[in-house]
Design a protein around this motif. Structure first.
Motif, PDB file in Angstrom:
ATOM      1  N   ASN A 173       0.685  -1.318  -0.040  1.00 55.83           N
ATOM      2  CA  ASN A 173       0.027   0.032   0.033  1.00 55.83           C
ATOM      3  C   ASN A 173       0.542   1.301  -0.076  1.00 55.83           C
ATOM      4  OD1 ASN A 173      -2.526  -1.439   0.027  1.00 55.83           O
ATOM      5  ND2 ASN A 173      -2.092  -1.854   2.223  1.00 55.83           N
ATOM      6  N   LYS A 174       2.279   1.160  -0.201  1.00 55.71           N
ATOM      7  CA  LYS A 174       2.910   2.351  -0.371  1.00 55.71           C
ATOM      8  C   LYS A 174       3.530   2.581  -1.804  1.00 55.71           C
ATOM      9  CE  LYS A 174       7.368   2.321   0.730  1.00 55.71           C
ATOM     10  NZ  LYS A 174       8.888   1.929   1.345  1.00 55.71           N
ATOM     11  N   LYS A 175       3.171   3.836  -2.285  1.00 55.78           N
ATOM     12  CA  LYS A 175       3.570   3.988  -3.641  1.00 55.78           C
ATOM     13  C   LYS A 175       5.127   4.019  -3.684  1.00 55.78           C
ATOM     14  CE  LYS A 175       3.363   7.674  -7.438  1.00 55.78           C
ATOM     15  NZ  LYS A 175       2.912   9.022  -7.818  1.00 55.78           N
ATOM     16  N   ILE A 176       5.555   3.272  -4.824  1.00 57.72           N
ATOM     17  CA  ILE A 176       6.915   3.036  -5.177  1.00 57.72           C
ATOM     18  C   ILE A 176       7.313   4.061  -6.181  1.00 57.72           C
ATOM     19  CG2 ILE A 176       8.698   1.519  -5.965  1.00 57.72           C
ATOM     20  CD1 ILE A 176       6.854  -0.875  -5.343  1.00 57.72           C
ATOM     21  N   ASP A 200      10.065  -4.513   2.057  1.00 53.92           N
ATOM     22  CA  ASP A 200       9.869  -3.243   1.800  1.00 53.92           C
ATOM     23  C   ASP A 200      10.579  -2.858   0.604  1.00 53.92           C
ATOM     24  OD1 ASP A 200       9.127  -0.396   2.466  1.00 53.92           O
ATOM     25  OD2 ASP A 200      11.260  -0.100   2.916  1.00 53.92           O
ATOM     26  N   ILE A 201      10.149  -1.745  -0.216  1.00 55.15           N
ATOM     27  CA  ILE A 201      10.682  -1.308  -1.556  1.00 55.15           C
ATOM     28  C   ILE A 201      10.710   0.067  -1.340  1.00 55.15           C
ATOM     29  CG2 ILE A 201      10.685  -1.082  -3.884  1.00 55.15           C
ATOM     30  CD1 ILE A 201       9.324  -3.482  -4.054  1.00 55.15           C
ATOM     31  N   GLU A 202      11.890   0.743  -1.197  1.00 51.48           N
ATOM     32  CA  GLU A 202      12.108   2.203  -1.278  1.00 51.48           C
ATOM     33  C   GLU A 202      12.878   2.800  -2.342  1.00 51.48           C
ATOM     34  OE1 GLU A 202      14.207   5.401   1.891  1.00 51.48           O
ATOM     35  OE2 GLU A 202      14.329   3.395   2.393  1.00 51.48           O
ATOM     36  N   ASN A 203      12.280   3.884  -2.932  1.00 52.69           N
ATOM     37  CA  ASN A 203      13.103   4.547  -4.020  1.00 52.69           C
ATOM     38  C   ASN A 203      13.933   5.414  -3.551  1.00 52.69           C
ATOM     39  OD1 ASN A 203      11.862   6.527  -7.030  1.00 52.69           O
ATOM     40  ND2 ASN A 203      13.614   5.455  -6.596  1.00 52.69           N
ATOM     41  N   ILE A 204      15.202   5.276  -3.757  1.00 52.05           N
ATOM     42  CA  ILE A 204      16.530   6.056  -3.108  1.00 52.05           C
ATOM     43  C   ILE A 204      16.773   7.080  -4.134  1.00 52.05           C
ATOM     44  CG2 ILE A 204      18.842   5.897  -2.416  1.00 52.05           C
ATOM     45  CD1 ILE A 204      16.864   4.343  -0.525  1.00 52.05           C
ATOM     46  N   LYS A 205      16.742   8.427  -3.935  1.00 52.73           N
ATOM     47  CA  LYS A 205      17.020   9.569  -4.430  1.00 52.73           C
ATOM     48  C   LYS A 205      18.460   9.850  -4.487  1.00 52.73           C
ATOM     49  CE  LYS A 205      13.345   9.604  -6.662  1.00 52.73           C
ATOM     50  NZ  LYS A 205      12.944   9.308  -8.152  1.00 52.73           N
ATOM     51  N   ILE A 206      19.535   9.941  -5.526  1.00 49.91           N
ATOM     52  CA  ILE A 206      20.781  10.284  -5.357  1.00 49.91           C
ATOM     53  C   ILE A 206      20.948  11.624  -5.826  1.00 49.91           C
ATOM     54  CG2 ILE A 206      23.240   9.775  -5.901  1.00 49.91           C
ATOM     55  CD1 ILE A 206      21.621   7.542  -4.559  1.00 49.91           C
TER      56      ILE A 206
END
Length: 211
Positions: A173-176, A200-206
């Motif tokens: 239920n978390k937007k990827i 968990d899947i997390e979009n990491i921003k560099i």
């Protein structure tokens, strides 16, 4: 036991090479695209990010742009890069870009079994990506793993692992991310596994603002 997988799209490619006379088919040409100068710089910045420290295993698809991205992470962590073909991009199975139907990307998202000629469907790409990921988890459980792959292949894997709704991808239920195919290069996702179960899947921003 926790395992962390950084699954990412390769850095920015250069497509300035024009194949005027070559025996390579379209698939091989696609595999040979190198990184642009900007892509090389971004890959180096990526390798120096805090998330890329203390990586135990680096894996890339067999595409040059993926291997070239992975080399920076490998060198920064003083380890080798392993190549696994199954993390490669979706295969179109055509001889010319003119054979690609209009809006094929969206059509393939809407129809998971759609493919052209000898190409791959969404389901086929997701299955090979998933099986390759499971093999990596079985071999390197408890490690910090970086895998350099490709945008569409990762999208199709996430559609298998999560939920696709209104052109957006969700996990638990978390937007990827949305899947407008306007990916960053690189684009990094942190996958957390507990006892081989994805939690968990997390979009990491560099930050590439220094370029």
């Amino acid at each position: 036991m926790n395992t962390t997988v950084y699954l990412m799209r390769h850095s920015e490619p250069s497509k300035k090479a024009q194949y005027i006379k070559t025996k390579d088919n379209l698939q091989v040409q696609n595999e040979k695209y190198v990184l642009s100068s900007n892509g090389e710089r971004k890959a180096k910045i990526l390798s120096e990010d805090i998330e890329m420290q203390n990586i135990d295993v680096v894996i890339a698809s067999n595409y040059i742009r993926a291997i070239s991205t992975a080399k920076y992470i490998s060198e920064h962590n003083d380890i080798e890069t392993y190549v696994i073909d199954d993390f490669g991009e979706r295969k179109f199975g055509i001889n010319s870009w003119d054979e690609l139907p209009d809006d094929f990307g969206q059509k393939q998202i809407d129809n998971p079994d759609l493919k052209i000629k000898n190409g791959e469907s969404q389901n086929e790409v997701a299955e090979r990506m998933y099986n390759a990921l499971i093999e990596v988890l079985n071999k390197y459980e408890g490690k910090r793993i970086a895998i350099v792959s490709h945008g569409t292949a990762i999208t199709f894997l996430f559609m298998k692992l999560g939920k696709y709704k209104d052109k957006e991808l969700y996990f638990n239920n978390k937007k990827i991310m949305d899947i407008s195919f306007k990916w960053n290069a690189p684009e990094v996702f942190k996958l957390t596994f507990k006892d081989k179960t994805l939690t968990d899947i997390e979009n990491i921003k560099i930050d590439y603002s220094s370029i």
